[in-house]
Scaffold this motif. Structure first.
Motif, mmCIF file in Angstrom:
data_model
loop_
_atom_site.group_PDB
_atom_site.id
_atom_site.type_symbol
_atom_site.label_atom_id
_atom_site.label_comp_id
_atom_site.label_asym_id
_atom_site.label_seq_id
_atom_site.Cartn_x
_atom_site.Cartn_y
_atom_site.Cartn_z
ATOM 1 N N UNK B 89 3.989 10.023 -2.108
ATOM 2 C CA UNK B 89 3.722 9.742 -0.891
ATOM 3 C C UNK B 89 3.366 8.127 -0.623
ATOM 4 N N UNK B 90 3.821 7.531 0.518
ATOM 5 C CA UNK B 90 3.327 6.148 0.810
ATOM 6 C C UNK B 90 1.854 6.216 1.116
ATOM 7 N N UNK B 91 1.474 4.959 0.553
ATOM 8 C CA UNK B 91 0.098 4.625 0.773
ATOM 9 C C UNK B 91 -0.075 3.700 2.093
ATOM 10 N N UNK B 92 -0.538 3.669 3.068
ATOM 11 C CA UNK B 92 -0.471 2.984 4.241
ATOM 12 C C UNK B 92 -1.749 2.196 4.365
ATOM 13 N N UNK B 93 -1.624 0.827 5.043
ATOM 14 C CA UNK B 93 -3.041 0.191 5.404
ATOM 15 C C UNK B 93 -3.115 0.707 6.911
ATOM 16 N N UNK B 94 -3.963 0.289 7.918
ATOM 17 C CA UNK B 94 -4.318 0.645 9.012
ATOM 18 C C UNK B 94 -3.302 0.313 10.092
ATOM 19 N N UNK B 95 -2.384 -0.528 9.860
ATOM 20 C CA UNK B 95 -1.454 -0.984 10.508
ATOM 21 C C UNK B 95 0.120 -0.196 10.408
ATOM 22 N N UNK B 96 -0.267 0.877 9.605
ATOM 23 C CA UNK B 96 0.668 1.680 8.993
ATOM 24 C C UNK B 96 1.502 0.841 7.826
ATOM 25 N N UNK B 262 5.558 11.972 5.583
ATOM 26 C CA UNK B 262 4.354 11.540 6.408
ATOM 27 C C UNK B 262 4.055 12.807 7.037
ATOM 28 N N UNK B 263 3.012 13.308 7.242
ATOM 29 C CA UNK B 263 2.524 14.640 7.916
ATOM 30 C C UNK B 263 1.500 14.315 9.041
ATOM 31 N N UNK B 264 2.176 14.180 10.140
ATOM 32 C CA UNK B 264 1.329 13.921 11.148
ATOM 33 C C UNK B 264 0.556 15.036 11.978
ATOM 34 N N UNK B 265 0.571 16.182 11.142
ATOM 35 C CA UNK B 265 -0.571 17.056 11.491
ATOM 36 C C UNK B 265 -1.769 16.974 10.981
ATOM 37 N N UNK B 266 -2.084 16.011 9.921
ATOM 38 C CA UNK B 266 -3.449 15.671 9.624
ATOM 39 C C UNK B 266 -3.813 14.264 9.867
ATOM 40 N N UNK B 267 -5.069 13.859 9.544
ATOM 41 C CA UNK B 267 -5.382 12.495 9.686
ATOM 42 C C UNK B 267 -5.418 11.714 8.560
ATOM 43 N N UNK B 268 -4.784 10.518 8.650
ATOM 44 C CA UNK B 268 -4.752 9.628 7.713
ATOM 45 C C UNK B 268 -4.778 8.223 7.979
ATOM 46 N N UNK B 269 -5.044 7.270 7.181
ATOM 47 C CA UNK B 269 -5.223 5.924 7.522
ATOM 48 C C UNK B 269 -3.857 5.469 7.843
ATOM 49 N N UNK B 270 -3.693 4.846 8.947
ATOM 50 C CA UNK B 270 -2.392 4.053 9.539
ATOM 51 C C UNK B 270 -1.630 5.282 10.497
ATOM 52 N N UNK B 271 -2.217 6.472 10.541
ATOM 53 C CA UNK B 271 -1.615 7.419 11.415
ATOM 54 C C UNK B 271 -1.259 6.881 12.937
#
Lengths: 129, 365
Positions: B89-96, B262-271
């Protein structure tokens, strides 16, 4: 057989072997080890003229590209097509089959300014690159 | 970056005794090659290669909220880690923007191990700690393990000699806890080369013994120790992007071609940022290309189309397997389809290249 004692060397790790008014150019064993596997060699065309220190060829290894400079000023009179066909010759035989090109020496005094093998060994030992 | 003494892996002395050429690599002293990058590359493709991966960053996350914590921090669905599957998995910041790309192992309920890049280890750790709203334990376990990767078609046959688990039962991208050489070991069928292979983590003081045994057992199979040089050409052929080179914080997973992680069905930082960018449309995309003229593309070389700059090379090399020159680079989306042609500016000359399917190399199964 090559004789390192009779060859001259640059700080950019080229060797230079003089035969009459012609000088052959290649890179040292130390340099080929540093560069790692050579996979591509781009040589100058015959007749091209270079001044001392100008980029005359490019050697590419798996890792990076390296410039090969003209140890002295002169005109290209020979290019080693074996080494463009089989670039690994630079690693296998840096002082013989892996030579790049030969140039007609313009000014013999430039040859004298190059390092002897002893100087070059010292140069490597002091950690300069 | 502050200059600190480069660290030695548990295999440092082993590399020295094999006459490896050792270089500093993101704070570690690692072999770039033993004899020849191409020989080591070819051994891995046709027989087996043995790699020191002790430098990879290792973080343990434990506690009641561990699953929720990881779901929030990572873009991929962490529930895929059940049944001992390793999730990338990628690890993203708030800007994606991509902070790192990580492998996640679920050891037991509320206990995970993350394998991160050596270069980003400190940054990742700080990021985990500053986003620890679930109050999980985040532990640096770098010094608890040495790591070895054995890669190539002969690797299962070699490793089975000293491995308790039946390797036929271990599927691709799964891991198990077993014994190797009698030592407790975290073992996965995974790697960074495009070949069948395994990555194993054992205690630091046991790493050299396992390494030495694999070298000896592997010899009749044609195994060679392989350095960072071969690791790089192998991963490029296999189409694996390298963090810090092929992607960084200026890119989201969309530009990096990592949408499937990237799973857009869940909440994550950068979504939110990723959704916005998706709606606006991306301006560049990572592609794999082959040179159609003889020249080797390298990091940073400009990519042009009709004399107009459309991007830049991120990785490039001579491919020892394909005997062609290949690369990764970002280009504008209209130039990213397979078959599209553009020029790479190499030593001030224009050289033709063409977008191709990635991976460049796919092993025969």
């Amino acid at each position: 057989m090559y004789d390192l004692e009779k060859m001259r060397f640059t700080k950019t790790h080229e060797w230079f072997r003089v035969e009459g008014n012609i000088g052959y150019v290649g890179i040292t064993d130390h340099a080929q080890k540093e560069i790692t596997d050579v996979v591509f060699v781009e040589l100058p065309n015959l007749g091209m003229e270079f001044s001392k220190g100008a980029e005359a060829a490019v050697v590419e290894s798996v890792k990076a590209a390296f410039s090969i400079y003209a140890p002295v000023s002169g005109k290209i009179v020979k290019a080693n097509s074996d080494v463009t066909k089989d670039p690994s010759l630079v690693n296998k035989s840096p002082y013989e089959e892996g030579w790049f090109y030969a140039l007609e020496i313009k000014d013999k005094s430039e040859v004298d300014s190059l390092m002897t093998y002893k100087d070059y060994e010292e140069f490597i030992k002091t950690g300069a690159h | 970056m502050t200059h600190t003494e480069d660290k030695k892996t548990p295999l440092y002395e082993a590399h020295r005794s094999l006459n490896a050429k050792i270089v500093p690599f993101h704070g570690w002293l690692l072999p770039i090659q033993y004899t020849s990058i191409i020989e080591e590359h070819n051994a891995t493709r046709t027989k087996a290669g043995l790699f020191d991966i002790s430098h990879l960053g290792k973080v343990e996350v434990t506690g009641k909220g561990a699953f929720e914590f990881l779901q929030l921090l990572f873009t991929n669905d962490i529930s895929k880690t059940d049944s001992r599957k390793i999730v990338y998995s990628p690890l993203c910041n708030r800007n994606g923007g991509i902070l790192d790309d990580v492998f996640i192992y679920n050891l037991s309920k509320d206990r995970y191990i993350l394998i991160v890049n050596a270069a980003t280890f400190e940054k990742d750790l700080a990021w985990f700690n500053s986003n620890n709203s679930h109050r999980v334990d985040i532990e640096d376990i770098n010094d608890s393990y040495g790591g070895i990767a054995i890669q190539g078609p002969a690797s299962a046959g070699i490793l089975q000699n000293i491995c308790e688990a039946d390797l036929k039962e271990l599927k691709r991208r799964r891991f198990c806890e077993t014994k190797v050489d009698g030592f407790s070991c975290l073992l996965s069928r995974s790697g960074y080369t495009g070949e069948d292979g395994f990555e194993l983590f054992v205690a630091p003081e046991e790493t050299e013994k396992v390494w030495g045994d694999l070298i000896n057992i592997g010899k009749p199979y044609g195994l060679l120790p392989a350095g960072l040089g071969a690791r790089d050409t192998l991963r490029l052929e296999a189409g694996c992007p390298l963090y810090g080179i092929d992607m960084d914080e200026s890119k989201t997973p969309l530009e990096g071609g990592l949408e499937r992680t990237v799973d857009l069905n869940k909440n994550f930082i950068g979504k939110e940022a990723i959704l916005n960018r998706k709606a606006q449309g991306i301006k560049e995309v990572l592609v794999g290309f082959k040179m159609r003229e003889r020249a080797i593309p390298r990091t940073g070389y400009p990519i042009e189309k009709a004399n107009k700059r459309i991007g830049a090379v991120t990785s490039g090399t001579y491919s020892p397997t394909l005997k062609e020159n290949i690369g990764f680079g970002y280009v504008t989306p209209d130039n990213s389809a397979i078959g599209k042609e553009f020029d790479v500016i190499i030593h001030a000359e224009r050289k033709k290249a063409q977008v191709v399917e990635v991976p460049f190399y796919r092993r025969k199964r």
